[in-house]
Design a protein around this motif. Structure first.
Motif, mmCIF file in Angstrom:
data_model
loop_
_atom_site.group_PDB
_atom_site.id
_atom_site.type_symbol
_atom_site.label_atom_id
_atom_site.label_comp_id
_atom_site.label_asym_id
_atom_site.label_seq_id
_atom_site.Cartn_x
_atom_site.Cartn_y
_atom_site.Cartn_z
ATOM 1 N N PHE A 77 0.856 -1.189 0.000
ATOM 2 C CA PHE A 77 0.000 0.000 0.000
ATOM 3 C C PHE A 77 0.896 1.243 0.000
ATOM 4 C CE2 PHE A 77 -2.932 2.975 2.324
ATOM 5 C CZ PHE A 77 -3.989 2.926 1.414
ATOM 6 N N GLY A 78 0.883 1.960 -1.116
ATOM 7 C CA GLY A 78 1.695 3.184 -1.204
ATOM 8 C C GLY A 78 0.800 4.400 -1.082
ATOM 9 N N ILE A 79 1.162 5.342 -0.202
ATOM 10 C CA ILE A 79 0.281 6.483 0.036
ATOM 11 C C ILE A 79 1.089 7.727 0.380
ATOM 12 C CG2 ILE A 79 -0.004 5.854 2.492
ATOM 13 C CD1 ILE A 79 -2.961 6.853 2.185
ATOM 14 N N ASP A 80 0.594 8.890 -0.067
ATOM 15 C CA ASP A 80 1.238 10.141 0.342
ATOM 16 C C ASP A 80 0.712 10.560 1.711
ATOM 17 O OD1 ASP A 80 -1.053 12.250 -0.097
ATOM 18 O OD2 ASP A 80 -1.040 11.008 -1.898
ATOM 19 N N TYR A 81 1.503 11.305 2.429
ATOM 20 C CA TYR A 81 1.086 11.753 3.772
ATOM 21 C C TYR A 81 1.804 13.073 4.081
ATOM 22 C CZ TYR A 81 5.637 9.948 5.171
ATOM 23 O OH TYR A 81 6.988 9.731 5.251
ATOM 24 N N TRP A 82 1.245 13.800 5.045
ATOM 25 C CA TRP A 82 1.867 15.076 5.427
ATOM 26 C C TRP A 82 3.099 14.817 6.282
ATOM 27 C CZ3 TRP A 82 0.229 18.616 2.442
ATOM 28 C CH2 TRP A 82 -1.109 18.769 2.114
ATOM 29 N N LEU A 83 4.232 15.344 5.841
ATOM 30 C CA LEU A 83 5.452 15.298 6.663
ATOM 31 C C LEU A 83 5.371 16.351 7.763
ATOM 32 C CD1 LEU A 83 8.144 15.131 3.841
ATOM 33 C CD2 LEU A 83 7.769 13.379 5.583
ATOM 34 N N HIS A 84 4.831 17.527 7.413
ATOM 35 C CA HIS A 84 4.641 18.645 8.338
ATOM 36 C C HIS A 84 3.276 19.247 8.013
ATOM 37 C CE1 HIS A 84 8.973 18.334 8.569
ATOM 38 N NE2 HIS A 84 9.032 18.545 7.272
ATOM 39 N N THR A 85 2.693 19.912 9.001
ATOM 40 C CA THR A 85 1.418 20.580 8.738
ATOM 41 C C THR A 85 1.667 21.822 7.887
ATOM 42 O OG1 THR A 85 0.676 19.904 10.916
ATOM 43 C CG2 THR A 85 -0.638 21.577 9.801
ATOM 44 N N PRO A 86 1.116 21.863 6.678
ATOM 45 C CA PRO A 86 1.336 23.065 5.861
ATOM 46 C C PRO A 86 0.525 24.243 6.405
ATOM 47 C CG PRO A 86 -0.028 21.472 4.693
ATOM 48 C CD PRO A 86 0.313 20.843 6.006
ATOM 49 N N PRO A 87 1.136 25.423 6.576
ATOM 50 C CA PRO A 87 0.354 26.584 6.990
ATOM 51 C C PRO A 87 -0.595 26.985 5.859
ATOM 52 C CG PRO A 87 2.617 27.216 6.475
ATOM 53 C CD PRO A 87 2.545 25.721 6.351
ATOM 54 N N HIS A 90 3.640 21.813 -2.354
ATOM 55 C CA HIS A 90 3.787 20.607 -1.524
ATOM 56 C C HIS A 90 5.220 20.151 -1.319
ATOM 57 C CE1 HIS A 90 3.090 19.189 -5.702
ATOM 58 N NE2 HIS A 90 3.852 18.169 -5.389
ATOM 59 N N HIS A 91 6.194 20.770 -2.020
ATOM 60 C CA HIS A 91 7.603 20.368 -1.859
ATOM 61 C C HIS A 91 8.014 20.458 -0.383
ATOM 62 C CE1 HIS A 91 12.040 21.063 -2.032
ATOM 63 N NE2 HIS A 91 11.938 20.075 -2.902
#
Ligand code: SAM
Length: 249
Positions: A136-146, A232-233
């Motif tokens: 299962f490959g999924i994107d996720y937040w590394l940090h909360t984007p302001p 998103h970078h």
């Protein structure tokens, strides 16, 4: 070099931020389980499925994707590699697929079953035999984007568009899965992916600067590069979870 604007992504190996060495490692690990019946949900051009089949001589595979062009690319690759008698690539909606497979692949494509990762993991569990495996490959937040950073991502970007990694693993457990392996891909793999997505179109533009479609393509590429590097970078990560289907789960 074609005279019309080519589709994007032709420079990518898979349509996910995964390097060549990581792909090799995943294929080796998945083939070690000696799968016999493999399903790839949202397979794209089915590169991962074809590689696992090549490494698993007794296996047959099914891949399904909405994008006819990608499915055709996968079918051509299957013929070129002599795998077409062991693989069925379907152009269609993954929500229609049924069965119980001993290996299921779902790389960057849980939306094909459900926008919510937990509900998608429940549907994937129903498609997997007891004791079977899921990649299962999924994107996720590394940090909360302001908020100001969210505003520079893809149009209408929202915190709900991605998720938190521990929440995904908890949702997997609630859906009847146990986590066996977790690989988080690197920033360089994301950068390679973003460049690979548009590389063949950038090369085409260099060859056709005065083409009637060149300005529109240049603007589109500039916009997507900005959404990536100013958006998103550094905020989005990508993880590959190897999950085992608990009996009765
Ligand atoms: C990010 S791509 C990943 C493709 C492939 N798994 C890979 O890693 O190379 C997501 C894929 O999901 C497919 N997809 C989205 N919704 C779908 C649906 N309802 N049924 C089948 N495929 C779908 C898209 O067409 C796209 O090819």
């Amino acid at each position: 070099m074609t005279d019309t604007v080519p589709i994007n992504g032709l420079a990518l190996t898979v349509n996910s931020p995964i390097s060549g060495p990581r792909l090799d490692r995943l294929v080796t690990e998945l083939a070690t389980g000696e799968p016999t019946d493999i399903l790839d949900v949202g397979c794209g051009w089915a590169e991962l499925l074809l590689r696992v089949l090549a490494a698993s001589p007794d296996a047959v595979g099914t891949g399904i994707d909405l994008e006819t062009v990608d499915v055709e690319r996968g079918r051509s690759a299957a013929v070129a590699r002599g795998l077409d008698d062991r693989v069925r690539l379907i152009a269609g909606d993954a929500k229609t697929i049924t069965g119980a497979y001993d290996l299921v692949l779902c790389l960057g494509a849980h939306h094909a079953l459900d926008e919510d990762p937990g509900r998608a993991l429940t549907r994937l569990r129903r498609l997997t035999a007891d004791g079977g495996r899921l990649l299962f490959g999924i994107d996720y937040w590394l940090h909360t984007p302001p908020p100001e950073r969210l505003a520079t991502m893809w149009g209408g970007a929202d915190l709900q568009d991605s998720c938190w990694l521990p929440d995904v693993v908890d949702a997997a457990a609630a859906a009847g899965w146990r986590l066996l392996d977790l690989q988080e891909t690197t920033q360089q793999e994301w950068d390679d992916y973003e460049c690979g997505l548009v590389r063949n179109q950038e090369e085409w533009l260099l060859q056709h600067p005065d083409h009637p479609d060149a300005d529109e393509l240049r603007q589109r590429l500039d916009r997507s590069r900005s959404e990536w590097l100013r958006g998103h970078h550094g905020y989005l990560g990508f993880a590959c979870l190897t999950l085992a289907a608990m009996p009765g789960g």
